[in-house]
Structures are given as structure tokens and as C-alpha cells.
Design an enzyme around this catalytic site. Structure first.
Site, mmCIF file in Angstrom:
data_model
loop_
_atom_site.group_PDB
_atom_site.id
_atom_site.type_symbol
_atom_site.label_atom_id
_atom_site.label_comp_id
_atom_site.label_asym_id
_atom_site.label_seq_id
_atom_site.Cartn_x
_atom_site.Cartn_y
_atom_site.Cartn_z
ATOM 1 N N CYS A 24 -7.238 31.048 -2.276
ATOM 2 C CA CYS A 24 -7.573 29.707 -2.794
ATOM 3 C C CYS A 24 -9.053 29.366 -2.630
ATOM 4 O O CYS A 24 -9.560 28.472 -3.300
ATOM 5 C CB CYS A 24 -6.714 28.646 -2.115
ATOM 6 S SG CYS A 24 -4.957 28.885 -2.374
ATOM 7 N N HIS A 33 -10.109 21.763 -3.345
ATOM 8 C CA HIS A 33 -9.012 22.636 -3.758
ATOM 9 C C HIS A 33 -7.748 21.786 -3.857
ATOM 10 O O HIS A 33 -7.471 20.964 -2.983
ATOM 11 C CB HIS A 33 -8.833 23.755 -2.730
ATOM 12 C CG HIS A 33 -7.585 24.544 -2.942
ATOM 13 N ND1 HIS A 33 -7.234 25.044 -4.174
ATOM 14 C CD2 HIS A 33 -6.596 24.907 -2.083
ATOM 15 C CE1 HIS A 33 -6.084 25.685 -4.058
ATOM 16 N NE2 HIS A 33 -5.677 25.609 -2.816
ATOM 17 N N ASN A 88 -0.963 23.875 -7.459
ATOM 18 C CA ASN A 88 -2.006 24.656 -6.778
ATOM 19 C C ASN A 88 -2.279 25.925 -7.592
ATOM 20 O O ASN A 88 -1.460 26.840 -7.613
ATOM 21 C CB ASN A 88 -1.512 24.996 -5.364
ATOM 22 C CG ASN A 88 -2.503 25.828 -4.567
ATOM 23 O OD1 ASN A 88 -3.460 26.367 -5.121
ATOM 24 N ND2 ASN A 88 -2.265 25.935 -3.274
HETATM 25 N N1 ACO Z 1 12.685 20.729 -1.763
HETATM 26 C C1 ACO Z 1 13.467 20.139 -0.873
HETATM 27 N N2 ACO Z 1 13.446 20.420 0.447
HETATM 28 C C2 ACO Z 1 12.567 21.343 0.843
HETATM 29 C C3 ACO Z 1 11.703 22.014 -0.045
HETATM 30 C C4 ACO Z 1 11.792 21.668 -1.394
HETATM 31 N N3 ACO Z 1 11.015 22.228 -2.345
HETATM 32 N N4 ACO Z 1 10.944 22.880 0.665
HETATM 33 C C5 ACO Z 1 11.292 22.747 1.937
HETATM 34 N N5 ACO Z 1 12.284 21.835 2.062
HETATM 35 C C6 ACO Z 1 12.961 21.403 3.255
HETATM 36 C C7 ACO Z 1 12.860 22.385 4.395
HETATM 37 O O1 ACO Z 1 13.840 23.404 4.253
HETATM 38 C C8 ACO Z 1 13.108 21.504 5.584
HETATM 39 O O2 ACO Z 1 14.493 21.282 5.705
HETATM 40 P P1 ACO Z 1 15.202 21.240 7.147
HETATM 41 O O3 ACO Z 1 14.546 20.087 7.863
HETATM 42 O O4 ACO Z 1 16.613 21.027 6.788
HETATM 43 O O5 ACO Z 1 14.870 22.570 7.747
HETATM 44 C C9 ACO Z 1 12.465 20.167 5.190
HETATM 45 O O6 ACO Z 1 12.336 20.205 3.753
HETATM 46 C C10 ACO Z 1 11.094 19.971 5.794
HETATM 47 O O7 ACO Z 1 10.355 21.162 5.589
HETATM 48 P P2 ACO Z 1 8.876 21.300 6.078
HETATM 49 O O8 ACO Z 1 8.364 22.651 5.727
HETATM 50 O O9 ACO Z 1 8.817 20.863 7.507
HETATM 51 O O10 ACO Z 1 8.174 20.180 5.167
HETATM 52 P P3 ACO Z 1 6.697 19.656 5.199
HETATM 53 O O11 ACO Z 1 6.677 18.210 5.334
HETATM 54 O O12 ACO Z 1 5.825 20.471 6.119
HETATM 55 O O13 ACO Z 1 6.237 19.956 3.694
HETATM 56 C C11 ACO Z 1 4.908 21.581 2.508
HETATM 57 C C12 ACO Z 1 6.216 21.291 3.226
HETATM 58 C C13 ACO Z 1 4.812 20.661 1.302
HETATM 59 C C14 ACO Z 1 4.898 23.021 2.067
HETATM 60 C C15 ACO Z 1 3.727 21.275 3.453
HETATM 61 O O14 ACO Z 1 3.943 21.870 4.700
HETATM 62 C C16 ACO Z 1 2.433 21.761 2.887
HETATM 63 O O15 ACO Z 1 1.965 21.260 1.892
HETATM 64 N N6 ACO Z 1 1.805 22.698 3.550
HETATM 65 C C17 ACO Z 1 0.552 23.249 3.050
HETATM 66 C C18 ACO Z 1 0.883 24.462 2.288
HETATM 67 C C19 ACO Z 1 -0.022 24.737 1.144
HETATM 68 O O16 ACO Z 1 -0.581 23.856 0.532
HETATM 69 N N7 ACO Z 1 -0.142 26.008 0.836
HETATM 70 C C20 ACO Z 1 -0.881 26.449 -0.267
HETATM 71 C C21 ACO Z 1 -1.801 27.546 0.055
HETATM 72 S S1 ACO Z 1 -2.937 27.078 1.272
HETATM 73 C C22 ACO Z 1 -3.793 25.947 0.543
HETATM 74 O O17 ACO Z 1 -3.957 26.021 -0.630
HETATM 75 C C23 ACO Z 1 -4.317 24.845 1.339
#
Ligand code: ACO
Length: 322
Positions: free
Chosen positions: A113, A249, A279
Site C-alpha cells: 500500500c 492511503h 483500498n
Molecule cells: N462482516 C461482519 N463481521 C465481520 C466481518 C465482516 N466483513 N469481518 C470480521 N467480522 C467480525 C469478526 O469475525 C469478529 O467477530 P467475533 O467478535 O464474533 O469474533 C468481529 O467482526 C470483530 O472483528 P474485528 O477484526 O475485531 O473488527 P475490527 O473492529 O478490528 O474491524 C477491520 C476489522 C475493519 C479489518 C479493522 O481491524 C481494520 O480496518 N484494520 C485495518 C486493516 C487494513 O486496513 N488493512 C489494509 C491493509 S493495511 C493498510 O492499508 C493500512
């Protein structure tokens, strides 16, 4: 002292749109969950047979047009991508051939990224050292090809696209500074576990697709981007209020909002495309820049802070007087 200056921008998104509602039919998710946690409403996905170079070519031609230059003026091509058309030649070489440019250096940069920031930094140094006068710098991705479309934790996040800039030698800046970093110790928090030298059987057990510890990545991204804002301002002796536009980004609205807060900047000074594009990895920063230039928000003379964080981990920024 020579400087480099952005004199044209271009962008391209594939025609096919996948909405959150479409993803509700594929995996156990909801539009509300995706929009609340990420800000994403839809993303564009390349059609079968549509490649990273196809997207890059359209973005490149658009940047060339907007710069008012000829293809033959370009003496350096740098493409940031994690999803090249072929193992080799590089996507930059494939693109060079399509643009009917011959003999100039052309190569890919891979920093996931952060790729476009890396590519911009490399091209800026070519120009500042007199090794190039007019560079085509691109971020282009078909991330959809390395996504497991049955994994709700990742498939809702990413999209395909390409963004391009023409960077030209100038007596005035331009690119004021670039700041690049990486730390490989966090490899497994965000990666594609298997690659070419480990064999292609990986495709069969999901190891050829993006795997991510979302929460950890989120925390690292927010902390790291906060630090790079400080580093960039300090290197240039500037205050937060000197920045006209933050062009981040586009991974997640909450990560972007945290960086804007660090800059004491209201969200209306932040270019946001994540809701429409998802993204797009290396393409996201130049695509957002192109959108803001074309809709008239970014004007000549504006001070822009470009920043990104991604797999590696890699992170970086560029301070640009547009
Ligand atoms: N739909 C519904 N539920 C979901 C989904 C989905 N698409 N994905 C995960 N869940 C569930 C999980 O299974 C979990 O359930 P559980 O509590 O029963 O186990 C619950 O939602 C919470 O999951 P978390 O991973 O804790 O959710 P979080 O609030 O951290 O959000 C997310 C997840 C959006 C991925 C966040 O962590 C994030 O944005 N992280 C950054 C990742 C990123 O942007 N990566 C891209 C590359 S790096 C970059 O570009 C910066």
C-alpha cells in the site's frame, strides 16, 4: 538545485462495481458492518482478463494528456504494484511498450500500500540527481486477484484501480521531501503467505491470498502514521496549519480520521475516496490526488501531505507543493 514537480495526474477504475450489498450475497456480512468499521460502500473490480497493466495504461494516458506532454518526453517509468501482470517482465516494461516508449529505464517497485510513495520518492531522486527529466509514476493494482472471496475479514476491504502522475524537472519545488520506512518483523500481521519461490500449490489452500490480523494492523497504522506526520512537518520546519490537504492511503476512514486529528485538520481538508474505491493499495494515493485535482479542490500552490501504510510493514509520506 533541481526539483521535481507534479505536472499532470490521471486515474482509472475498472467498470465493474461490487457494492456492499453484493458482498452480502457472498459472505456473512452486512452493508452496515462494512460501512461502520471501514467507511467503504463499494469497490471496483477488474473484469476477467483485465490486468494491472490495462488499468495503468488508461491512467498513464490520462496523466500524459493532463500534463500536455508527448509520450516521447518521458524518460523514466516507475510502476508501484503488488499484483503485476507477469512475474517478468515488469509491469513498467509492459506499459513502456504499450506507450511506444523505447530505451528509457522502466521498473516496478513493490511496497504494497506504500508503493506509490516509494515510487514517487525514487522518481524524485532520479530527477533531483539529473538522471531523469520527466517521469511517469504509477500505482496500479488488481488486488482482487489475491483476495479470498470467501473470507469476510479481507474481501470487503479491497478494490482495483490505477493512478498516475507526471513528475517533471523544475526550478521550483515540487516534491519538498519524501520519507520512507519499513520494518519486516511484522511480516505475518499482513501478508500473502506463499509466493513464487514457494510454489504455486499454495493457491489450493488459500495461502496465495491476503491474510491479515486486522486489529493489530489498525493499531500499527494509526501509531505509525501519527509519527510520520511529525517527521514530515519537522523535516520541513512546518506547522500542521501549513498543510492545505491531507491525501492519505485509503484503507479505512477511522485510520484516516486519526491522522487528520493528529494534524488538527478537519475532515473537509482530507481527500476521501475510500467509500467509493475501497483500498486499492498502491493505486489509492494517486487516485485520490487525481480525483481532487479534477474536481478543483487541489489547486496549484497548495501544500499536500501524501501518506501511506501497508504490508511489510512499509510506511511513508511525501510533502508536495502542487
Ligand atoms: N462482516 C461482519 N463481521 C465481520 C466481518 C465482516 N466483513 N469481518 C470480521 N467480522 C467480525 C469478526 O469475525 C469478529 O467477530 P467475533 O467478535 O464474533 O469474533 C468481529 O467482526 C470483530 O472483528 P474485528 O477484526 O475485531 O473488527 P475490527 O473492529 O478490528 O474491524 C477491520 C476489522 C475493519 C479489518 C479493522 O481491524 C481494520 O480496518 N484494520 C485495518 C486493516 C487494513 O486496513 N488493512 C489494509 C491493509 S493495511 C493498510 O492499508 C493500512
Amino acid at each position: 538545485m533541481k526539483f521535481s514537480r507534479i505536472v499532470g495526474t490521471g486515474g482509472f477504475l475498472p467498470e465493474k462495481v461490487v457494492s456492499n450489498a453484493d458482498l452480502e450475497k457472498l459472505v456473512d456480512t452486512t452493508d452496515e458492518w462494512i460501512a461502520d468499521r471501514t467507511g467503504i460502500r463499494k469497490r471496483h473490480v477488474a473484469a476477467d482478463g483485465e490486468t494491472t497493466c490495462d488499468l495503468a495504461e488508461v491512467a498513464a494516458n490520462s496523466a500524459i494528456d493532463s500534463a500536455g506532454i508527448k509520450n516521447r518526453d518521458i524518460d523514466l517509468i516507475v510502476v508501484a504494484t503488488t499484483t503485476p501482470d507477469k512475474v517478468f517482465p515488469s509491469t513498467a516494461c509492459l506499459l513502456q511498450q504499450r506507450l511506444d516508449i523505447h530505451g528509457t529505464p522502466a521498473f516496478d517497485v513493490q511496497a504494497v500500500c506504500t508503493g506509490f510513495i516509494y515510487a514517487l520518492s525514487v522518481a524524485d531522486k532520479f530527477i533531483k540527481t539529473g538522471s531523469a527529466k520527466c517521469a511517469l509514476v504509477i500505482g496500479a493494482e488488481t488486488l482482487s486477484r489475491i483476495i479470498d472471496w470467501t473470507d469476510r475479514r479481507t474481501c470487503v476491504l479491497f478494490g482495483d484501480g490505477a493512478g498516475a502522475v507526471i513528475l517533471k524537472e523544475s526550478d521550483t519545488p515540487g516534491v519538498l521531501s519524501t520519507h520512507l520506512h519499513a520494518d519486516g518483523q511484522f511480516e505475518e500481521l499482513l501478508h500473502v503467505p506463499k509466493g513464487i519461490s514457494q510454489g504455486y500449490d499454495a493457491v489450493q489452500n488459500g495461502e496465495a491470498y491476503i491474510q491479515m490480523e486486522g486489529k493489530e494492523v489498525f493499531k500499527m497504522a494509526v501509531n505509525t502514521l501519527g509519527r510520520i506526520v511529525d517527521e514530515t512537518l519537522a523535516a520541513n520546519g512546518l506547522a500542521e496549519s501549513d498543510i492545505d490537504w491531507l491525501i492519505p492511503h485509503q484503507a479505512n476512514t477511522r485510520i484516516i480520521a486519526a491522522t487528520a486529528k493528529k494534524l488538527k485538520m478537519s475532515m473537509d481538508r482530507v481527500i476521501l475516496t475510500v467509500s467509493e474505491h475501497g483500498n486499492t493499495s498502491a493505486a489509492s494515493v494517486p487516485l485520490a490526488l487525481d480525483v481532487a485535482v479534477r474536481d478543483g479542490r487541489v489547486k496549484q500552490g497548495d501544500m499536500l501531505l501524501l501518506e501511506a501504510f501497508g504490508g511489510g510493514f512499509t510506511w511513508g509520506s511525501a510533502l508536495v507543493k502542487y
